[in-house]
Design an enzyme around this catalytic site. Structure first.
Site, PDB file in Angstrom:
ATOM      1  N   HIS A  68       0.777  31.411  84.728  1.00 54.24           N
ATOM      2  CA  HIS A  68       2.115  31.340  85.551  1.00 54.24           C
ATOM      3  C   HIS A  68       2.594  29.890  85.367  1.00 54.24           C
ATOM      4  O   HIS A  68       1.669  29.008  84.703  1.00 54.24           O
ATOM      5  CB  HIS A  68       2.019  31.542  87.050  1.00 54.24           C
ATOM      6  CG  HIS A  68       0.874  30.785  87.764  1.00 54.24           C
ATOM      7  ND1 HIS A  68      -0.559  31.043  87.651  1.00 54.24           N
ATOM      8  CD2 HIS A  68       1.070  29.848  88.681  1.00 54.24           C
ATOM      9  CE1 HIS A  68      -0.945  30.122  88.450  1.00 54.24           C
ATOM     10  NE2 HIS A  68      -0.177  29.348  89.057  1.00 54.24           N
ATOM     11  N   HIS A  70       2.706  26.960  87.311  1.00 54.99           N
ATOM     12  CA  HIS A  70       2.212  25.871  88.104  1.00 54.99           C
ATOM     13  C   HIS A  70       1.583  25.184  87.212  1.00 54.99           C
ATOM     14  O   HIS A  70       0.863  25.280  86.368  1.00 54.99           O
ATOM     15  CB  HIS A  70       1.234  26.285  89.183  1.00 54.99           C
ATOM     16  CG  HIS A  70       2.058  26.786  90.360  1.00 54.99           C
ATOM     17  ND1 HIS A  70       1.463  27.549  91.269  1.00 54.99           N
ATOM     18  CD2 HIS A  70       3.361  26.507  91.062  1.00 54.99           C
ATOM     19  CE1 HIS A  70       2.323  27.751  92.381  1.00 54.99           C
ATOM     20  NE2 HIS A  70       3.353  27.091  92.054  1.00 54.99           N
ATOM     21  N   ASP A  72      -0.948  22.991  87.274  1.00 59.42           N
ATOM     22  CA  ASP A  72      -2.456  23.178  87.038  1.00 59.42           C
ATOM     23  C   ASP A  72      -2.974  24.143  86.276  1.00 59.42           C
ATOM     24  O   ASP A  72      -3.966  24.648  86.137  1.00 59.42           O
ATOM     25  CB  ASP A  72      -3.345  23.177  88.696  1.00 59.42           C
ATOM     26  CG  ASP A  72      -2.703  24.298  89.499  1.00 59.42           C
ATOM     27  OD1 ASP A  72      -1.797  24.727  89.318  1.00 59.42           O
ATOM     28  OD2 ASP A  72      -3.777  24.949  90.193  1.00 59.42           O
ATOM     29  N   HIS A  73      -1.961  25.082  85.753  1.00 58.44           N
ATOM     30  CA  HIS A  73      -2.222  26.043  84.960  1.00 58.44           C
ATOM     31  C   HIS A  73      -1.503  25.969  83.711  1.00 58.44           C
ATOM     32  O   HIS A  73      -1.840  26.818  82.444  1.00 58.44           O
ATOM     33  CB  HIS A  73      -1.629  27.517  85.406  1.00 58.44           C
ATOM     34  CG  HIS A  73      -2.768  27.918  86.573  1.00 58.44           C
ATOM     35  ND1 HIS A  73      -3.664  28.911  86.616  1.00 58.44           N
ATOM     36  CD2 HIS A  73      -2.786  27.377  87.891  1.00 58.44           C
ATOM     37  CE1 HIS A  73      -4.445  28.935  87.895  1.00 58.44           C
ATOM     38  NE2 HIS A  73      -3.710  28.055  88.792  1.00 58.44           N
ATOM     39  N   HIS A 157       2.154  35.842  93.943  1.00 58.96           N
ATOM     40  CA  HIS A 157       2.086  34.369  93.955  1.00 58.96           C
ATOM     41  C   HIS A 157       3.264  33.507  93.830  1.00 58.96           C
ATOM     42  O   HIS A 157       3.758  32.904  94.631  1.00 58.96           O
ATOM     43  CB  HIS A 157       1.006  33.969  92.608  1.00 58.96           C
ATOM     44  CG  HIS A 157       0.636  32.588  92.930  1.00 58.96           C
ATOM     45  ND1 HIS A 157      -0.063  31.903  93.966  1.00 58.96           N
ATOM     46  CD2 HIS A 157       0.821  31.800  91.911  1.00 58.96           C
ATOM     47  CE1 HIS A 157      -0.283  30.675  93.723  1.00 58.96           C
ATOM     48  NE2 HIS A 157       0.275  30.433  92.560  1.00 58.96           N
ATOM     49  N   ASP A 178      -3.720  33.089  89.536  1.00 55.93           N
ATOM     50  CA  ASP A 178      -3.519  33.184  90.897  1.00 55.93           C
ATOM     51  C   ASP A 178      -2.834  34.279  91.268  1.00 55.93           C
ATOM     52  O   ASP A 178      -1.818  34.556  90.819  1.00 55.93           O
ATOM     53  CB  ASP A 178      -2.534  31.600  91.311  1.00 55.93           C
ATOM     54  CG  ASP A 178      -3.655  30.336  91.102  1.00 55.93           C
ATOM     55  OD1 ASP A 178      -4.732  30.465  90.739  1.00 55.93           O
ATOM     56  OD2 ASP A 178      -2.818  29.137  91.244  1.00 55.93           O
ATOM     57  N   GLU A 203      -9.557  33.882  90.787  1.00 56.66           N
ATOM     58  CA  GLU A 203      -9.575  32.880  91.278  1.00 56.66           C
ATOM     59  C   GLU A 203     -10.386  32.781  93.000  1.00 56.66           C
ATOM     60  O   GLU A 203     -10.364  34.038  93.379  1.00 56.66           O
ATOM     61  CB  GLU A 203      -7.956  32.459  91.814  1.00 56.66           C
ATOM     62  CG  GLU A 203      -7.355  33.304  92.564  1.00 56.66           C
ATOM     63  CD  GLU A 203      -6.409  32.683  93.725  1.00 56.66           C
ATOM     64  OE1 GLU A 203      -6.867  31.675  94.248  1.00 56.66           O
ATOM     65  OE2 GLU A 203      -5.384  33.050  93.841  1.00 56.66           O
ATOM     66  N   HIS A 414     -11.675  28.574  90.115  1.00 58.72           N
ATOM     67  CA  HIS A 414     -10.479  27.934  90.842  1.00 58.72           C
ATOM     68  C   HIS A 414     -10.751  28.038  92.261  1.00 58.72           C
ATOM     69  O   HIS A 414     -10.148  28.646  93.273  1.00 58.72           O
ATOM     70  CB  HIS A 414      -9.190  28.707  90.554  1.00 58.72           C
ATOM     71  CG  HIS A 414      -8.080  28.216  90.883  1.00 58.72           C
ATOM     72  ND1 HIS A 414      -7.647  28.250  92.332  1.00 58.72           N
ATOM     73  CD2 HIS A 414      -6.920  27.728  90.346  1.00 58.72           C
ATOM     74  CE1 HIS A 414      -6.308  27.448  92.203  1.00 58.72           C
ATOM     75  NE2 HIS A 414      -5.989  27.391  91.023  1.00 58.72           N
TER      76      HIS A 414
END
Length: 597
Positions: A68, A70, A72-73, A157, A178, A203, A414
């Protein structure tokens, strides 16, 4: 037996910088390629030298999958593809591909133009990187190469988030990214087939948390916001541009309508328009309610929520501001926090998880003085509230996914190490499967046994699954050995009658037979003894064919021959059988040897 190897380059007993390397069936796949919001040095990106000390990564990795948008991904993706060097395929969903470059560009601007950092990816690099992306639809099987295939499932999410099943031959891994197992106002719940993978990589952000009633949380949130603005205070709600922001905007919009409130609500300038555009474009990814009411009313066109201008920070009077980013680690939300924190009438509500090292994490842990990068000290007098509107699965949701998915092994990423230990023990206790939780740079090796599917003929099954001792009914739980010829037909394997296989291959069949001589001290003629044995065998094998042959011997089943010879006082019984009728041959020996009966 084959091994699956998993090495986190990020998100191993940590939240942030998700980047998981998996190796299965000779293929290497990178799952996510994120940045860490708690670091501003080399540690913010995964250590790609683990894959190759020097040179490009294209030869080392078969594909990259981004779950996805975000950061942090996906925040390290342009760095990896353009600066480290990777030209292979990158897979993500359509909404992720649309939104990723916008957030990457915002991240670049904050890092390079405001903080003045060098050795960072450029706008051009983001564009070049996105050209390598191949989009996937939900439930579409993508053939990466002859052996490797992937399939995406809805993860909830955020808009476009997906879980991925990766399959190489008989080996399969599911990576959740996530996900959220509970539907909300604008997104549905995660869903996946009962695919029984060899390994589920999930996660574990909320590994030890079971959330209370969503309605109670929403009521509490609205009450706190209302009380603060009623007293003339300002409410800061740090959010990420897409996701919880829309959820909370819908909540406040309907509350302001009901209560007829006039206090202004603002959202970071530009992001509402972008968000609205993408939710319209990808309406099929939203919740059932939004899809049904979209034609009559677009839930993302807000009457009470207006774009925010930085000049409003100093405005007197109450207001509610949604500002990005969500962990107070940079950008507008941090700028507003610095100005409003010293006033005890104001309030900051953190609606989601905050990574260690961020300002959000520090104030949630009770810090009342915050030292900024320029040595400036911020005194925190405003009220600090944490209300979990996070779109991550809680412990109950994680257990629910495992129960539905039925994996043979589970690996946690995660999440925080201590909390993972608790969840790991719970998973082992409840599901009886092995659970792993490697640190960053540590490799977990998962041993996997595979069943090979075989086609077989009905005649072969009928003949060989009938028990030799017909006094017993067939036991479906009892394992039976099937004898036959194993043939490969394309990618399928088939067990056939040996005679059929020999005939198809044009080969001469040689029969392997076992013989046994039994001596009986019994008077009377040979024909009398033969008749007695014939009747005995009919009783012992009621479902088998027991017949006399022309030479006076007895035939049992397909291959067993019983022949009686000898003198008046002593009889010799010859029993002969082929290897596939070994059960029948052995049983006849036991019946005809009185001392072993």
């Amino acid at each position: 037996m084959s091994d699956i190897k998993v090495t986190p380059l990020g998100a191993g007993q940590d939240v942030g910088r998700s980047c998981i390397l998996i190796s299965l069936g000779g293929k290497n796949i990178m799952l996510d390629c994120g940045m860490h919001m708690g670091y501003n040095d080399d540690r913010r990106f995964p250590d790609f030298t683990y894959i190759a000390r020097e040179g490009r990564l294209t030869e080392k990795i078969n594909c990259v999958i981004i779950s996805h948008f975000h950061l942090d991904h996906c925040g390290a993706l342009p760095y990896m593809t353009e600066m480290v060097g990777y030209d292979g395929p990158v897979y993500m969903t359509h909404p992720t591909k649309a939104i990723c470059p916008i957030l990457l560009e915002d991240y670049r601007k904050i890092t390079v133009e405001r903080k003045g950092e060098v050795n960072f990816f450029t706008s051009e690099m983001i564009k070049t990187c996105m050209k390598k992306v191949i989009t996937v639809n939900l439930h579409q099987v993508i053939q990466v190469d002859d052996d490797l295939e992937i399939k995406a499932y809805y993860a909830g999410h955020v808009l476009g988030a997906a879980m991925f099943q990766i399959r190489v031959g008989q080996s399969s891994v599911v990576y959740t990214g996530d996900y959220n197992m509970t539907p909300d106002r604008h997104l549905g719940a995660a869903w996946i087939d009962k695919c029984r993978p060899d390994l589920l990589i999930t996660e574990s952000t909320y590994a030890t948390t079971i959330r209370d009633s969503k309605r109670c949380r929403e009521r509490d949130f609205l009450k706190k916001v209302h009380c603060c603005v009623e007293k003339g205070g300002k409410v800061l709600i740090p959010v990420f541009a897409l996701g919880r922001a829309q959820e909370l905007c819908i909540l406040l919009e309907s509350y302001w309508d009901r209560m007829n409130l006039k206090v202004p609500i603002y959202f970071s300038l530009g992001l509402t328009e972008k968000a609205n555009h993408y939710y319209k474009l990808y309406i099929t990814w939203t919740s059932e309610k939004i899809k049904k009411t979209f034609v009559q009313r677009n839930m993302f066109e807000f009457k009470h929520i207006k774009p925010f201008d930085r000049a409003y920070i100093e405005n007197p009077g109450p207001m509610v501001v949604f500002a990005t980013p969500g962990m107070l680690h940079a950008g507008l939300s941090l700028q507003i926090f610095k100005r409003w924190a010293p006033n005890e009438n104001n309030m900051v509500i953190m609606p989601g998880y905050c990574v260690a090292g961020t300002v959000g994490h520090r104030i949630l842990n009770g810090a009342r003085k915050i030292e900024m990068e320029n040595k400036q000290i911020i005194e925190v007098k405003m009220a600090v509230e944490y209300m979990s509107f996070s779109a991550h699965a809680d412990a109950k949701g994680i257990m629910q996914l495992i129960s539905h998915c039925e994996p043979r092994n589970v690996l946690l990423v995660h999440g925080e190490g201590e909390k993972m230990v608790f969840l790991k023990n719970k998973i082992k206790q409840e599901f009886g499967v092995e659970c792993y939780m490697p640190e960053n740079g540590e490799t977990s090796v998962i041993k996997v046994k595979h069943n090979i599917p075989l086609d077989t003929s009905l005649n072969l099954l009928k003949r060989q699954l009938v028990p030799a001792d017909e006094s017993e009914e067939p036991d479906p739980k009892h394992l039976k050995i099937l004898h036959g010829a194993l043939q490969m037909r394309g990618s399928r394997m088939q067990l056939t009658e040996p005679s059929v296989a020999f005939r198809e291959l044009g080969l001469e069949e040689y029969e392997l037979r076992f013989t046994c001589d039994i001596t009986l001290e019994e008077g009377g003629s040979v024909s009398n003894t033969t008749d007695r044995i014939y009747r005995l065998l009919q009783r012992e094998f009621p479902k088998c064919s027991v017949q006399f042959s022309n030479d006076g011997s007895i035939n049992v089943g397909d291959s067993v021959i019983v022949k009686v010879s000898g003198e008046d006082d002593c009889k010799n019984i010859l029993v002969s059988w082929s290897h596939q009728d070994e059960d029948i041959g052995s049983h006849i020996q036991r019946v005809l040897r009185p001392e072993q009966s």
